[in-house]
Structures are given as C-alpha cells and as structure tokens.
Design an enzyme around this catalytic site. Structure first.
Site, PDB file in Angstrom:
ATOM      1  N   HIS A 114       7.406 -27.059  -0.353  1.00  0.00           N
ATOM      2  CA  HIS A 114       6.759 -28.198  -1.021  1.00  0.00           C
ATOM      3  C   HIS A 114       5.656 -27.728  -1.964  1.00  0.00           C
ATOM      4  O   HIS A 114       4.861 -28.541  -2.428  1.00  0.00           O
ATOM      5  CB  HIS A 114       6.215 -29.162   0.032  1.00  0.00           C
ATOM      6  CG  HIS A 114       7.314 -29.726   0.886  1.00  0.00           C
ATOM      7  ND1 HIS A 114       7.855 -30.968   0.676  1.00  0.00           N
ATOM      8  CD2 HIS A 114       8.012 -29.175   1.912  1.00  0.00           C
ATOM      9  CE1 HIS A 114       8.831 -31.172   1.552  1.00  0.00           C
ATOM     10  NE2 HIS A 114       8.945 -30.098   2.317  1.00  0.00           N
ATOM     11  N   GLU A 137       0.826  -1.206   0.000  1.00  0.00           N
ATOM     12  CA  GLU A 137       0.000   0.000   0.000  1.00  0.00           C
ATOM     13  C   GLU A 137       0.864   1.263   0.000  1.00  0.00           C
ATOM     14  O   GLU A 137       0.440   2.321  -0.468  1.00  0.00           O
ATOM     15  CB  GLU A 137      -0.919  -0.015   1.225  1.00  0.00           C
ATOM     16  CG  GLU A 137      -2.295   0.555   0.950  1.00  0.00           C
ATOM     17  CD  GLU A 137      -3.301   0.264   2.049  1.00  0.00           C
ATOM     18  OE1 GLU A 137      -4.468   0.045   1.719  1.00  0.00           O
ATOM     19  OE2 GLU A 137      -2.938   0.278   3.238  1.00  0.00           O
ATOM     20  N   LYS A 190     -14.264   0.529  -4.107  1.00  0.00           N
ATOM     21  CA  LYS A 190     -15.341   0.938  -3.194  1.00  0.00           C
ATOM     22  C   LYS A 190     -16.472   1.614  -3.949  1.00  0.00           C
ATOM     23  O   LYS A 190     -17.644   1.346  -3.704  1.00  0.00           O
ATOM     24  CB  LYS A 190     -14.810   1.903  -2.123  1.00  0.00           C
ATOM     25  CG  LYS A 190     -13.915   1.246  -1.109  1.00  0.00           C
ATOM     26  CD  LYS A 190     -13.505   2.246  -0.042  1.00  0.00           C
ATOM     27  CE  LYS A 190     -12.357   1.709   0.777  1.00  0.00           C
ATOM     28  NZ  LYS A 190     -11.721   2.724   1.593  1.00  0.00           N
TER      29      LYS A 190
HETATM   30  O1  PA5 Z   1      -3.173   1.654   5.868  1.00  0.00           O
HETATM   31  C1  PA5 Z   1      -4.286   2.116   5.712  1.00  0.00           C
HETATM   32  O2  PA5 Z   1      -4.524   3.333   5.830  1.00  0.00           O
HETATM   33  C2  PA5 Z   1      -5.483   1.234   5.399  1.00  0.00           C
HETATM   34  O3  PA5 Z   1      -5.094  -0.081   5.211  1.00  0.00           O
HETATM   35  C3  PA5 Z   1      -6.498   1.298   6.521  1.00  0.00           C
HETATM   36  O4  PA5 Z   1      -5.873   0.867   7.699  1.00  0.00           O
HETATM   37  C4  PA5 Z   1      -7.710   0.421   6.245  1.00  0.00           C
HETATM   38  O5  PA5 Z   1      -8.278   0.766   5.015  1.00  0.00           O
HETATM   39  C5  PA5 Z   1      -8.747   0.594   7.337  1.00  0.00           C
HETATM   40  O6  PA5 Z   1      -9.140   1.914   7.438  1.00  0.00           O
HETATM   41  P1  PA5 Z   1      -9.953   2.451   8.669  1.00  0.00           P
HETATM   42  O7  PA5 Z   1      -9.135   2.273   9.898  1.00  0.00           O
HETATM   43  O8  PA5 Z   1     -10.199   3.882   8.358  1.00  0.00           O
HETATM   44  O9  PA5 Z   1     -11.226   1.649   8.740  1.00  0.00           O
END
Ligand code: PA5
Length: 440
Positions: free
Chosen positions: A303, A282, A417
């Site tokens: 394996h 990310e 989304k």
């Molecule tokens: O690293 C990030 O920002 C994302 O992976 C969020 O942690 C994830 O989308 C969850 O978001 P939130 O805590 O707003 O529900």
C-alpha cells in the site's frame, strides 16, 4: 532446509545466460571453499555451526540463569551493525508480538538519538536491569556513548560491585577500549573470534548470548545452521546458494537490475531484512560495484512501495522470504449480515489470504517487469533461522567473489567517522577540524 525457487525469473532470463552465471558462481564457490579469495583471514564464520561447542552455550545459559536469579527483567544489549542486527532479528522473529516476555531484551548503541537514550532510562527506572555490551573493535562511538550512560546508571542503581555482575562484555580477546575496561571492572567477557567479521557474527556470542538471555534455544539454531552448512557444501548447480548468487548477479550485470528488494510477509521478519541489508550492503557495495539491497514488509508496503515496484523505474528484482506454515491458527468467521462482504473468506485461515496476496503480487510484479526469486523456509523457528542465517552468509561470500569483491572488509564506513570526530573535536583530529570547518 532453505529452498530456492527461481521460477519467477524464467520470463526474464534465457537458460544459456543462467548457465553461464552458474559457472561463474561455481568458480566463486571454489574460491570461497578453497579459502583462496580476498579477505580469507575472515572465514571463521563458515564452520561456526559445528565449531560452537556446548561449553559456550552453557556459559551463555549461566549468565541467563544468574540474571534470572537476580530477578532481572530488562537486558540492554548495546551494539551496532553486525554487533546487534543478528540478535535483534532472531529475537523479533521468535518473540510474541505483543506480550511482555519474562526478560525483555532491548537494543541501544545503534543510534545517537538523545530521546532514545532518555526514554530507555525511563524504562530502566521501572525495571530490574542488566546489560550486554558488544563491540568487536571495542572502539565504536555509538555503543561506547550508550554504554557510558548505561554503565553509570547501573552503577548508581546497584552499586559498583553488583554492577560488575550485571554487565557482560563481548569483544576482542586482547585489544580495544572495551576489553581494557572489562578487565579493570571485572566484567565477565565473551570473545568475538578474530576470524569472524561483525556482520557474519550472529552464531558467535554476539548473537548467541542475547538470544539465550531472551529465552530462545540456540542449540536448535546451531543445529539448523549446521544442516544448512552441510547442504551448501556440495559443489553443484543445484546448490541453493550458487543458484541465488548466479541469478542475482545475472539480473544485475545483464538485465540492468541494480536494486534487490528483500520481501517479507510477516512483521516478525522485518529485522531479517535489516540484517540481510547490512550483510549484502557492507559486503558487496565497494569499488563502484554491488547490488543495492532494499526491503519491503508486505502486505503493508503493498500500500506504499507497491506502486513503485509495479510501475516505477524498472531497476529492481525481488527476493521473497516465503514462510510456508504459520505457527498459529486464526480462522476468519462467518457473519450473518456480511456488511463487510467478507463471507467468501469464512472458514479460511488468515495465512491462506497472506499466501494468496503473495502469489497475486508475484504474478503482478512479474507482469510489471520485476523478476522474482523465492527463498523458502517451512516455518519461523530457531532451526530455520539458523539455516537462513547460514544460507545468506554463504551465498554472500559466493556472490561477492563472483562480483570480484572482498566480502569481508568495509573500508567505506570510515569516511563519516573521520568527519564526525573532527566535528566533535576528538583529540588528534585537529587538522581535519580546521579543514572541515572551511567546508561548512
Ligand atoms: O560488519 C561489520 O564489521 C560492522 O557492521 C560492525 O559490526 C559494526 O561496525 C560494529 O563494530 P564493532 O563490533 O567493532 O563495534
């Protein structure tokens, strides 16, 4: 505390090439340390190991003690991405692999599987239940769906007043649906600091509260992270994070290695790899750039994926999590008949076999064209987990800046989304619904 060994890259990389990337990594290090880079309003994670105060740890412990006094033996931690993977990683790493703990922490809200939630409710029926709901934005669909179901269940089982003592929320200080709901229902809340993004939040209440409730020592975790923070503050070619960032970017940019495989040799660390994949995927996977983060859990995956790594497309390098010592001792016995022909191992620790499998694999994979780095910790414990969390976060910041990427945003996660909301007919998405229905 975290050590790096680049020896497994020697036959792939010339020293002059490596030095060039060390210079680039040092420039990226300066950007990170100077707070000058893109996304610099999200650098709060850098000093968390020393910023988290005793008061916060005591507040987490007060929740744990209150729930223990009520006899709570199942805590449902609801969250997704950075709001769950750090805690899941630490709890998996530190827990007994088979024994039922005093308080079992299970995770929900990280998928939309109906079976998963139904079976979770089956478990809840047999247990004394509490819930930690975690969402920084307070608006993420997966945890919101799970929380609606778990909240209703807890309220039915214990009544509304008692439910408000069995639900704790971790969210933004002021905004978001979860904050509004928590205020209305009177839940205890913990704050996710504004300047800490989800995947860098394991040392905030997001990670600390579930880890404390599961019975582990977050003071030791913070201590390990603080020691690593001090270690990595040195601007030096010997800095392990600089070395890791330099080598992985060199292998990617100059040697065509587009995939990094994080390799573990202990099932307790499988979720360290999941946490790491989110952190790097990310943070770096943007603008058509980035190294694809993958993982294997050896020796099981030797394996299965071992075949591909040895002989398939030569696109990968490996980063092995090397744990030097096992916390438990199991020695292989001698057998009079020796029908399994294993007497040559009699008297050896199982960990010795694991270490030899690791070494044998290293040599085989290097021979097969797969460069290898090792990131070592002495053993699995709270202190070393704190150190390795901090190491990978810091190295990720350096690496992404070296790549020319903002490590702290995630614009790409919005695309699915919008389609999902349109298909679910969320109010406000009518135009997208029309458009998307024409495409399916
Ligand atoms: O690293 C990030 O920002 C994302 O992976 C969020 O942690 C994830 O989308 C969850 O978001 P939130 O805590 O707003 O529900």
């Amino acid at each position: 505390m975290v050590k790096i060994n680049l020896g497994g890259c020697d036959s792939f990389v010339k020293n002059a090439e490596y030095q060039k990337y060390v210079e680039k990594a040092l420039a990226a290090f300066d950007t990170l340390q100077g707070g000058q880079g893109a996304g610099n309003d999200f650098l709060g994670w850098k000093t968390l190991p020393v910023d988290v105060d005793e008061k916060l740890v005591l507040e987490c412990e007060a929740v744990r003690d209150c729930w223990n006094a009520k006899g709570v033996d199942l805590v449902i931690a609801i969250g997704i991405g950075g709001s769950y993977l750090g805690a899941k990683c630490a709890i998996e790493a530190l827990s007994h692999s088979f024994k039922e703990p005093r308080t079992r922490v299970v995770f929900a809200g990280n998928n939309l599987s109906e079976e998963y939630l139904a079976e979770l409710m089956d478990l809840a029926e047999e247990k004394n239940v509490a819930c930690i709901v975690i969402s920084k934005s307070g608006t993420t669909t997966e945890p919101a769906v799970a929380f609606r179901i778990v909240k209703e269940y807890i309220e039915k089982k214990y009544g509304k007043a008692e439910a408000s003592e069995r639900i704790v929320a971790i969210t933004d200080a002021a905004k978001g649906a979860l904050k509004t709901l928590s205020t209305k229902e009177g839940y205890k809340t913990f704050v996710v600091p504004d300047n800490v993004g989800g995947r860098y939040s394991v040392l905030t209440p997001v990670g600390l509260l579930p880890i404390v409730v599961a019975g582990f020592d977050v003071r030791a975790m913070l201590k390990g992270a603080a020691a690593e923070m001090k270690e990595l503050a040195a601007r030096s070619a010997d800095n392990a994070a600089v070395q890791y960032a330099a080598m992985r970017n060199l292998l990617h940019a100059e040697k065509g290695k587009a995939v990094e495989i994080l390799v573990t040799y202990n099932p307790k660390l499988t979720f360290l790899a999941e946490w790491w994949k989110q952190l790097y995927g990310e943070s770096e996977g943007k603008e058509g750039k980035g190294i694809y983060p993958a993982s294997v859990a050896n020796t099981a995956d030797l394996h299965s994926m071992g075949q591909f790594i040895q002989e398939g497309s030569r696109v990968m390098f490996e980063t092995v999590i090397n744990v030097v010592n096992a916390n438990r001792s199991v020695v292989i016995g001698s057998d009079e008949l020796n029908l399994d022909q294993l007497n040559y191992l009699a008297g050896q620790h199982v960990n010795h076999c694991n270490a030899m499998a690791q070494l044998g694999t290293k040599i085989a994979h290097i021979d097969g064209g797969v460069p290898q780095m090792e990131v070592s910790i002495d053993r699995i414990n709270e202190e070393n987990l704190g150190a390795i969390f901090y190491f990978f976060e810091f190295a990720c910041g350096v690496s992404a800046y070296l790549l020319g990427i903002n490590p702290f945003n995630q614009p790409g996660v919005e695309a699915y989304k919008k389609n999902m909301f349109a298909l679910l007919r969320k109010p406000g998405f009518e135009a997208q619904t029309e458009a998307i229905l024409k495409r399916i």
